[in-house]
Design an enzyme around this catalytic site. Sequence first.
Site, PDB file in Angstrom:
ATOM      1  N   LYS A 113       0.898  -1.314   0.072  1.00 38.23           N
ATOM      2  CA  LYS A 113      -0.013   0.113   0.152  1.00 38.23           C
ATOM      3  C   LYS A 113       0.920   1.214   0.056  1.00 38.23           C
ATOM      4  O   LYS A 113       0.412   2.201  -0.599  1.00 38.23           O
ATOM      5  CB  LYS A 113      -1.004  -0.082   1.398  1.00 38.23           C
ATOM      6  CG  LYS A 113      -2.342  -0.728   0.978  1.00 38.23           C
ATOM      7  CD  LYS A 113      -3.261  -0.216   1.918  1.00 38.23           C
ATOM      8  CE  LYS A 113      -4.569  -1.107   1.609  1.00 38.23           C
ATOM      9  NZ  LYS A 113      -5.351  -1.066   2.629  1.00 38.23           N
ATOM     10  N   LYS A 196      -5.260  -8.321  -7.446  1.00 38.43           N
ATOM     11  CA  LYS A 196      -6.526  -8.845  -6.768  1.00 38.43           C
ATOM     12  C   LYS A 196      -7.386  -7.564  -7.280  1.00 38.43           C
ATOM     13  O   LYS A 196      -6.917  -6.677  -7.396  1.00 38.43           O
ATOM     14  CB  LYS A 196      -6.694  -8.969  -5.241  1.00 38.43           C
ATOM     15  CG  LYS A 196      -6.198  -7.895  -4.492  1.00 38.43           C
ATOM     16  CD  LYS A 196      -6.666  -8.192  -3.165  1.00 38.43           C
ATOM     17  CE  LYS A 196      -6.573  -6.555  -2.362  1.00 38.43           C
ATOM     18  NZ  LYS A 196      -7.095  -6.615  -1.179  1.00 38.43           N
ATOM     19  N   LYS A 199     -11.013  -2.251  -4.420  1.00 38.66           N
ATOM     20  CA  LYS A 199     -11.766  -1.006  -4.372  1.00 38.66           C
ATOM     21  C   LYS A 199     -10.806   0.194  -4.870  1.00 38.66           C
ATOM     22  O   LYS A 199     -11.398   1.373  -5.081  1.00 38.66           O
ATOM     23  CB  LYS A 199     -11.995  -0.540  -2.787  1.00 38.66           C
ATOM     24  CG  LYS A 199     -12.899  -1.348  -2.401  1.00 38.66           C
ATOM     25  CD  LYS A 199     -13.209  -1.116  -0.922  1.00 38.66           C
ATOM     26  CE  LYS A 199     -14.164  -2.461  -0.221  1.00 38.66           C
ATOM     27  NZ  LYS A 199     -13.947  -2.292   1.146  1.00 38.66           N
TER      28      LYS A 199
HETATM   29  P1  TYM Z   1     -11.721  -5.342   3.234  1.00 37.27           P
HETATM   30  O1  TYM Z   1     -12.544  -4.431   3.596  1.00 37.27           O
HETATM   31  O2  TYM Z   1     -10.347  -4.827   2.509  1.00 37.27           O
HETATM   32  O3  TYM Z   1     -12.114  -6.415   2.490  1.00 37.27           O
HETATM   33  C1  TYM Z   1     -13.358  -7.185   3.263  1.00 37.27           C
HETATM   34  C2  TYM Z   1     -13.238  -8.719   2.899  1.00 37.27           C
HETATM   35  O4  TYM Z   1     -13.334  -8.904   1.437  1.00 37.27           O
HETATM   36  C3  TYM Z   1     -12.210  -9.654   0.988  1.00 37.27           C
HETATM   37  N1  TYM Z   1     -11.534  -9.588  -0.172  1.00 37.27           N
HETATM   38  C4  TYM Z   1     -11.523 -10.464  -1.350  1.00 37.27           C
HETATM   39  N2  TYM Z   1     -11.803 -11.537  -1.211  1.00 37.27           N
HETATM   40  C5  TYM Z   1     -11.390 -12.254  -2.422  1.00 37.27           C
HETATM   41  N3  TYM Z   1     -10.939 -11.775  -3.333  1.00 37.27           N
HETATM   42  C6  TYM Z   1     -10.553 -10.213  -3.480  1.00 37.27           C
HETATM   43  N4  TYM Z   1     -10.341  -9.675  -4.635  1.00 37.27           N
HETATM   44  C7  TYM Z   1     -10.904  -9.621  -2.313  1.00 37.27           C
HETATM   45  N5  TYM Z   1     -10.865  -8.317  -1.829  1.00 37.27           N
HETATM   46  C8  TYM Z   1     -11.000  -8.228  -0.788  1.00 37.27           C
HETATM   47  C9  TYM Z   1     -11.018  -9.526   2.133  1.00 37.27           C
HETATM   48  O5  TYM Z   1     -10.152 -10.524   2.460  1.00 37.27           O
HETATM   49  C10 TYM Z   1     -11.915  -9.342   3.457  1.00 37.27           C
HETATM   50  O6  TYM Z   1     -12.359 -10.572   3.961  1.00 37.27           O
HETATM   51  N6  TYM Z   1      -8.665  -5.900   7.155  1.00 37.27           N
HETATM   52  C11 TYM Z   1      -9.852  -6.400   6.786  1.00 37.27           C
HETATM   53  C12 TYM Z   1     -11.247  -5.965   7.439  1.00 37.27           C
HETATM   54  C13 TYM Z   1     -10.949  -6.360   8.916  1.00 37.27           C
HETATM   55  C14 TYM Z   1     -11.039  -7.740   9.437  1.00 37.27           C
HETATM   56  C15 TYM Z   1     -10.898  -7.951  10.622  1.00 37.27           C
HETATM   57  C16 TYM Z   1     -11.286  -8.959   8.653  1.00 37.27           C
HETATM   58  C17 TYM Z   1     -10.516  -5.877   9.819  1.00 37.27           C
HETATM   59  N7  TYM Z   1     -10.845  -6.399  11.069  1.00 37.27           N
HETATM   60  C18 TYM Z   1     -10.995  -8.947  11.785  1.00 37.27           C
HETATM   61  C19 TYM Z   1     -11.601 -10.215   9.575  1.00 37.27           C
HETATM   62  C20 TYM Z   1     -11.271 -10.033  10.893  1.00 37.27           C
HETATM   63  C21 TYM Z   1     -10.061  -5.708   5.313  1.00 37.27           C
HETATM   64  O7  TYM Z   1      -9.260  -4.850   4.894  1.00 37.27           O
HETATM   65  O8  TYM Z   1     -10.994  -6.085   4.525  1.00 37.27           O
END
Ligand code: TYM
Length: 332
Positions: A113, A196, A199
């Site tokens: 990032k 991947k 957003k």
């Molecule tokens: P975030 O908001 O970026 O994404 C939410 C979830 O979507 C999954 N994801 C994907 N899965 C498959 N293919 C993709 N291209 C893809 N892009 C995103 C992410 O793996 C995620 O599961 N750090 C986390 C949020 C978080 C969290 C937690 C998750 C904060 N605390 C505790 C689990 C447990 C995040 O940024 O997700």
Amino acid sequence: MSKKIVFSGVQPSGDIHIGNYFGAVKQFVDFQDSHECIYSIVDLHAITVWQDPNLLRNNIHEVLSIFLAAGLDPDKNIIFNQSKVSEHSELAWLLGCTARVGWLNRMTQFKDKVGKNKDTASVGLYTYPILMAADILLYKANQVPVGDDQKQHLELARDIAQKFNNDYKVDFFKLPVPIMNKNATRIMSLRDARNKMSKSDVSEFSRIMIKDSNDEIIKKVMKAKTDSMKMPENIDSSMSRPEINNLINIYSVCNNLSKEATIEKFALKNIADFKKDLADVIINTIEPISKNSKKLFKDKSYLDDILKVGAERAKNIASYTIKETKKIIGMM
Ligand code: TYM
């Protein structure tokens, strides 16, 4: 026997795309009858990168309305936004004293990032995985449905839990395991299958959003980058063609098919014909969610009530964990 505990979170840092949906949200729904589920809209994580306050408020409602439209039942699950339960920040501090700098320095997501701009990144972005560990450990969650990009953060959460238990000679925190949706562990960009779906990609054509219109979905799928050969006839040849492999994965998750079955169905057909079918199945999967979420989004007081009740339920569990954690550490 008591049910296993599931925790996961989604950032309200923009609309949800099909990577988020298949990698995470769809799994949340699958767990809700068999597990004790806690799902958080992680607004504290979102502000590690500057967010417009009005947009942030809007996005919290947006993510919640997509959760509900996808089938999450607010009576069966605890659903809340993270900042309403201050114990998340508090545990993050306590665990920050257990986590090691060297562990954080290994986190590839931070490195990816910030690139060369490490000095101007927020401190929050750097310590982000500690807050994520706190989210999970606060509820003693066993299972964490996530996409593959969060695997390293989960390993860090396990390391922190283990070190805490060792340092204080307790068996207090559970070691969480990631749970992934087989063909959707990592949905890739439609423009460049080395990255991947995300957003933050500059190209709108790289991702399909839950709220895209049917026309937008058709346009994005038809424009998705591929080679010009026929469809692959076996797994090996699919795997050697990352763009088409990604589209085959998406088709498979939409239809709950194995990858083998999808490959067999389209073997040696034209890619353009496959893409037409793919656009149809994506639309069939997400159109009902999109329509329903737009309706739910209008009822702000209903959404706020869900977040309020969810936060109260979460706080009940979280405050107990904080009390116990402090006792273990030796605080009054
Ligand atoms: P975030 O908001 O970026 O994404 C939410 C979830 O979507 C999954 N994801 C994907 N899965 C498959 N293919 C993709 N291209 C893809 N892009 C995103 C992410 O793996 C995620 O599961 N750090 C986390 C949020 C978080 C969290 C937690 C998750 C904060 N605390 C505790 C689990 C447990 C995040 O940024 O997700």
